[in-house]
Design an enzyme around this catalytic site. Structure first.
Site, PDB file in Angstrom:
ATOM      1  N   CYS A   2       1.151  -1.015  -0.282  1.00  0.00           N
ATOM      2  CA  CYS A   2       0.014   0.311  -0.090  1.00  0.00           C
ATOM      3  C   CYS A   2       1.168   1.483   0.363  1.00  0.00           C
ATOM      4  O   CYS A   2       2.279   1.410   0.084  1.00  0.00           O
ATOM      5  CB  CYS A   2      -1.079  -0.019   1.301  1.00  0.00           C
ATOM      6  SG  CYS A   2      -1.688  -1.885   1.586  1.00  0.00           S
ATOM      7  N   ARG A  30       2.687   1.856  -7.074  1.00  0.00           N
ATOM      8  CA  ARG A  30       3.079   0.328  -6.179  1.00  0.00           C
ATOM      9  C   ARG A  30       1.537   0.027  -6.668  1.00  0.00           C
ATOM     10  O   ARG A  30       1.781  -1.923  -6.356  1.00  0.00           O
ATOM     11  CB  ARG A  30       3.225   1.325  -4.981  1.00  0.00           C
ATOM     12  CG  ARG A  30       4.112   1.948  -4.568  1.00  0.00           C
ATOM     13  CD  ARG A  30       4.412   2.768  -3.299  1.00  0.00           C
ATOM     14  NE  ARG A  30       3.780   1.479  -1.972  1.00  0.00           N
ATOM     15  CZ  ARG A  30       4.944   1.402  -1.318  1.00  0.00           C
ATOM     16  NH1 ARG A  30       5.975   1.430  -1.844  1.00  0.00           N
ATOM     17  NH2 ARG A  30       5.191   0.481   0.083  1.00  0.00           N
ATOM     18  N   TRP A  85      -3.842  -2.130  -1.449  1.00  0.00           N
ATOM     19  CA  TRP A  85      -4.047  -3.201  -1.790  1.00  0.00           C
ATOM     20  C   TRP A  85      -4.309  -4.344  -0.970  1.00  0.00           C
ATOM     21  O   TRP A  85      -3.614  -4.277  -0.370  1.00  0.00           O
ATOM     22  CB  TRP A  85      -2.464  -3.400  -2.868  1.00  0.00           C
ATOM     23  CG  TRP A  85      -2.104  -4.729  -3.137  1.00  0.00           C
ATOM     24  CD1 TRP A  85      -1.974  -5.627  -2.809  1.00  0.00           C
ATOM     25  CD2 TRP A  85      -2.119  -4.891  -4.376  1.00  0.00           C
ATOM     26  NE1 TRP A  85      -1.922  -6.794  -3.764  1.00  0.00           N
ATOM     27  CE2 TRP A  85      -2.017  -6.032  -5.646  1.00  0.00           C
ATOM     28  CE3 TRP A  85      -1.647  -3.681  -5.570  1.00  0.00           C
ATOM     29  CZ2 TRP A  85      -1.655  -6.535  -6.201  1.00  0.00           C
ATOM     30  CZ3 TRP A  85      -1.189  -4.042  -6.953  1.00  0.00           C
ATOM     31  CH2 TRP A  85      -1.011  -5.516  -7.203  1.00  0.00           C
ATOM     32  N   ASN A 111       0.258   0.630   5.939  1.00  0.00           N
ATOM     33  CA  ASN A 111       0.952  -1.265   4.936  1.00  0.00           C
ATOM     34  C   ASN A 111       1.610  -1.803   5.409  1.00  0.00           C
ATOM     35  O   ASN A 111       2.512  -1.874   6.912  1.00  0.00           O
ATOM     36  CB  ASN A 111       1.711   0.036   4.466  1.00  0.00           C
ATOM     37  CG  ASN A 111       2.730  -0.755   3.067  1.00  0.00           C
ATOM     38  OD1 ASN A 111       2.462  -1.329   2.577  1.00  0.00           O
ATOM     39  ND2 ASN A 111       3.842  -0.178   2.655  1.00  0.00           N
ATOM     40  N   GLY A 112       0.897  -2.932   4.872  1.00  0.00           N
ATOM     41  CA  GLY A 112       1.786  -4.749   5.313  1.00  0.00           C
ATOM     42  C   GLY A 112       0.524  -5.316   5.999  1.00  0.00           C
ATOM     43  O   GLY A 112      -0.479  -5.204   5.795  1.00  0.00           O
ATOM     44  N   GLU A 493      12.871 -22.082 -14.258  1.00  0.00           N
ATOM     45  CA  GLU A 493      12.896 -20.962 -13.924  1.00  0.00           C
ATOM     46  C   GLU A 493      13.951 -19.844 -13.942  1.00  0.00           C
ATOM     47  O   GLU A 493      14.455 -18.362 -14.956  1.00  0.00           O
ATOM     48  CB  GLU A 493      12.568 -20.524 -12.657  1.00  0.00           C
ATOM     49  CG  GLU A 493      12.071 -18.507 -12.012  1.00  0.00           C
ATOM     50  CD  GLU A 493      11.085 -18.616 -13.248  1.00  0.00           C
ATOM     51  OE1 GLU A 493      10.897 -16.790 -12.476  1.00  0.00           O
ATOM     52  OE2 GLU A 493      10.352 -18.685 -13.916  1.00  0.00           O
ATOM     53  N   LYS A 497      14.968 -17.132 -17.104  1.00  0.00           N
ATOM     54  CA  LYS A 497      15.073 -15.263 -16.308  1.00  0.00           C
ATOM     55  C   LYS A 497      15.827 -15.134 -17.279  1.00  0.00           C
ATOM     56  O   LYS A 497      16.653 -13.825 -17.802  1.00  0.00           O
ATOM     57  CB  LYS A 497      15.401 -15.041 -15.715  1.00  0.00           C
ATOM     58  CG  LYS A 497      14.200 -15.498 -13.757  1.00  0.00           C
ATOM     59  CD  LYS A 497      13.564 -14.336 -14.384  1.00  0.00           C
ATOM     60  CE  LYS A 497      12.553 -13.803 -15.080  1.00  0.00           C
ATOM     61  NZ  LYS A 497      11.649 -15.196 -14.852  1.00  0.00           N
ATOM     62  N   GLU A 500      15.861 -14.583 -21.436  1.00  0.00           N
ATOM     63  CA  GLU A 500      13.980 -12.777 -21.203  1.00  0.00           C
ATOM     64  C   GLU A 500      15.351 -12.247 -20.712  1.00  0.00           C
ATOM     65  O   GLU A 500      15.006 -10.980 -21.826  1.00  0.00           O
ATOM     66  CB  GLU A 500      13.015 -13.127 -20.309  1.00  0.00           C
ATOM     67  CG  GLU A 500      12.198 -14.397 -19.866  1.00  0.00           C
ATOM     68  CD  GLU A 500      11.338 -14.357 -19.390  1.00  0.00           C
ATOM     69  OE1 GLU A 500      10.177 -14.440 -19.109  1.00  0.00           O
ATOM     70  OE2 GLU A 500      12.056 -14.378 -17.713  1.00  0.00           O
ATOM     71  N   HIS A 516      21.509 -38.609 -22.158  1.00  0.00           N
ATOM     72  CA  HIS A 516      20.597 -38.606 -23.178  1.00  0.00           C
ATOM     73  C   HIS A 516      20.133 -37.223 -24.459  1.00  0.00           C
ATOM     74  O   HIS A 516      19.106 -38.099 -24.609  1.00  0.00           O
ATOM     75  CB  HIS A 516      19.190 -39.210 -22.390  1.00  0.00           C
ATOM     76  CG  HIS A 516      18.783 -40.407 -21.492  1.00  0.00           C
ATOM     77  ND1 HIS A 516      19.110 -41.061 -21.687  1.00  0.00           N
ATOM     78  CD2 HIS A 516      18.869 -40.329 -20.345  1.00  0.00           C
ATOM     79  CE1 HIS A 516      19.044 -42.591 -20.989  1.00  0.00           C
ATOM     80  NE2 HIS A 516      18.981 -41.827 -19.891  1.00  0.00           N
ATOM     81  N   LYS A 615       4.084  -7.883 -20.862  1.00  0.00           N
ATOM     82  CA  LYS A 615       3.997  -8.519 -19.136  1.00  0.00           C
ATOM     83  C   LYS A 615       2.778  -9.233 -18.873  1.00  0.00           C
ATOM     84  O   LYS A 615       2.893 -10.343 -17.978  1.00  0.00           O
ATOM     85  CB  LYS A 615       3.743  -7.125 -18.165  1.00  0.00           C
ATOM     86  CG  LYS A 615       4.071  -7.165 -16.634  1.00  0.00           C
ATOM     87  CD  LYS A 615       5.252  -8.107 -16.349  1.00  0.00           C
ATOM     88  CE  LYS A 615       4.808  -8.199 -14.858  1.00  0.00           C
ATOM     89  NZ  LYS A 615       6.470  -8.711 -14.121  1.00  0.00           N
TER      90      LYS A 615
END
Length: 620
Positions: A2, A30, A85, A111-112, A493, A497, A500, A516, A615
């Site tokens: 937030c 944010r 948020w 916030n949190g 992953e 990255k 990308e 193999h 995105k």
């Protein structure tokens, strides 16, 4: 995630209102779903809140026609504002901040996460307190009101001792115009120092247009801000002396919090993203609270099978989730690439839980796979970061990640938040089905709680070494990533990255399958990145690494602290903290993200906007 802005100064109230809204506009990056502000006007508080973006808040302010009386000479304007948020409670005006106590005299923005909000709410309700929202934040205003006897700083100090979590908040009291009091526990809080006015914010952009003199508030400190005074005290009440620092960033750099790119900023935000996603859902010492998800406990207890559908990074998070669910909850799990699943004529129906993982909630292939499964009679759970997204409408239940807005195209903090969400689901299933003994469940919950701190330490401890490794290998034409068991999704992953953001051809393979085919690609110039964290099959991984070394390749390993066996086998070892081996992906992925980042930056590439990528993929 937030946004917070507070103002105390000698400008008239109409300027205070304008500054608060302008501050929120600077925090829009944010991400948020509602917004609100409150300021002290005479002997009362004026407050306006709205669902949606700041245009809705501006319209609500205009419709409210707020009175802005001229204050007495020397008086100060005081106000706080917030972009929310949602974590606790739906997206409604009642759940938007600021939140007040029952009398309307105390107002707070936060916030949190307040982890122990449920027990605090019950205690306050037992004392006769009536709540007006579903949020965890509201408990703070009631606690402050209960402690207030004319000294707001003392009331905040007393209330703060009862809170457990990951948060920062700002409070004001109608009887003390010209005073804001704030504190923080793990989440950011900064003070902007002006001339005859001061600001409090969750990030510097909130007030950067007005002042570049900044005081950083440290963890556990309480700051009391007036128009001409700033007093900081440590958690024990002792005074803290600190001089403001001059911020020389431009506005774009300020949005990046001083980091050179959004990707690097978001890598550093991962501990907070994990904390936001898990901490309040870990209730007690060995229990998982997924009551906000919308799945009945009886249904979860009697599940026949789980199918995960996802694309790209989300698919890799699903692979990690499969290992956790099958090991802890003993439920069979299939993981499918959504673009393949939707055309496979899959066998799915009642008794199956289909989990669609999509960061944006708008990924076309994942949505199509979810709809197909739902039409066949399966129950569909969406794991997403965006409230109100299409995935939330195409599912029977939703498990939200709480990573905040991610601007970099290459997913970092949304990936770890998705993995954490899958761990929560796995632990809840194990708890309900009794497939883990209480001691083991408690140990896993404790380990998961510790992950944000361990992630912080990992990023700090490995960064310098990763930069050196990146410099040595940035001009290579091919990388191979190898892993086994739960290390394989980490390799997939990490390789993604690197592809990308650096555009270097990279392959990720199950280490046991290397002989193999992929072993033919190796020579003395090939960097081979191995995930060799602790696991039941570490011996097998080390054997595969020996096969790689025999072909002359340059081996780089991510290993668990204290694992000397790995360091003896490879040329370069990056150590991450010890934790339960099933949780290791949350730590092991960090050096691989940093490696991809630094290789790309050394080669002069734009990591925030890699070529040809978007995105959110809303088409097939």
């Amino acid at each position: 995630m937030c946004g917070i802005i507070g103002y105390v100064g000698h400008r008239p109230l109409e300027d205070c209102e304008r500054l608060l809204v302008a501050g929120l506009e600077k925090l829009e990056y944010r991400g948020y779903d509602s917004a609100g502000l409150a300021f002290i006007s005479g002997a009362s508080v004026e407050k306006v809140r709205a669902i949606g973006n700041l245009e809705q808040l501006k319209e609500a302010l205009h419709a409210a026609g707020l009175d802005h009386p001229v204050g007495e000479e020397g008086s100060a304007s005081t106000g706080i504002a917030h972009t929310r948020w949602a974590t606790h409670g739906r997206v409604t005006e009642e759940n938007a901040h600021p939140h007040s106590d029952a009398s309307g005299e105390v107002e707070i923005v936060m916030n949190g996460i307040i982890e122990n909000h449920t027990e605090l709410r019950r205690s306050l309700e037992a004392d006769g307190v009536a709540f007006s929202s579903e949020t965890d934040a509201e408990v703070i205003s009631h606690l402050i009101a209960a402690e207030f006897d004319g000294d707001l700083t003392a009331a905040v100090r007393a209330a703060n001792t009862r809170l457990r979590g990951h948060y920062s908040f700002v409070a004001m009291h109608v009887s003390l115009p010209g005073t804001l009091v704030a504190t923080r526990c793990e989440t950011p809080l900064v003070v902007g120092v002006g001339d005859g006015e001061n600001f409090i914010g969750s990030a510097i952009p909130a007030f950067m247009a007005e002042t570049r003199n900044v005081l950083e508030i440290e963890n556990g400190e309480i700051v009391t801000v007036g128009a001409d005074t700033i007093e900081i005290e440590a958690s024990d009440g002792s005074p803290v002396q600190r001089e403001p620092e001059l911020v020389t960033w431009d506005e774009e750099a300020a949005e990046k919090a001083g980091y050179e790119t959004f990707m690097m900023k978001e890598i550093h935000e991962q501990p907070e993203a994990i904390a936001e996603t898990i901490l309040d859902r870990l209730s007690g010492d060995a229990s998982i609270d997924l009551s906000d998800v919308g799945l009945d406990d009886d249904y979860l207890t009697n599940l026949r099978r789980i199918v995960v559908v996802a694309c790209g990074t989300s698919y890799h998070a699903g692979l990690v989730g499969r290992y956790a669910i099958e090991r802890w909850a003993r439920i069979p799990v299939e993981v499918d690439i959504a673009s393949e699943y939707r055309y496979r004529d899959p066998v799915v129906g009642p008794g199956d839980l289909v989990v669609g993982i999509t960061q944006s909630g708008e990924t076309a292939d994942t949505l199509a796979a979810m709809r197909l499964a739902r039409e066949a009679g399966a129950t569909v759970l969406a794991v997403t970061n965006i409230m109100g997204s299409q995935a939330t409408r195409d599912s029977d239940a939703v498990l939200y990640t709480r990573a905040g807005l991610e601007i970099g195209v290459a997913a970092t903090k949304t990936f770890v938040a998705q993995v954490a969400a899958m761990y929560l689901l796995a632990l809840r299933l194990a708890e309900l089905r009794g497939t883990l003994d209480p001691g083991e469940l408690a140990a896993l919950v404790a380990d998961l709680r510790s992950i944000p701190d361990k992630m912080d330490r990992t990023i700090d401890s490995v960064s310098e070494m990763v930069v050196e490794i990146a410099r040595r290998h940035a001009d290579q034409k091919f990388f191979l990533y190898l892993g086994r068991h739960i290390g394989l999704p980490v390799c997939l992953e990490g390789a993604l990255k690197l592809k990308e953001v650096s555009y270097i051809p990279t392959d990720a393979y199950a280490a046991g399958e290397m002989k193999h085919g992929p072993i033919a690609l190796l020579d003395e110039s090939t960097p081979v990145v191995c995930v060799a964290t602790d696991s039941p099959i570490l011996d097998k991984v080390l054997s595969n690494i020996e096969e790689v070394k025999a072909r002359g390749a340059d081996t780089i390993a991510v290993a668990t602290e204290g694992s000397d066996r790995v360091a003896e086998v490879v040329e370069e070892t990056i150590f991450v903290p010890e934790t339960d081996w099933v949780l290791q992906p949350l730590l092991a992925i960090l050096p691989l993200q940093l490696l991809a980042y630094h290789v790309a930056r050394i080669n002069g590439l734009n990591v925030d906007q890699p070529r040809n990528l978007a995105k959110t993929v809303t088409v097939e």
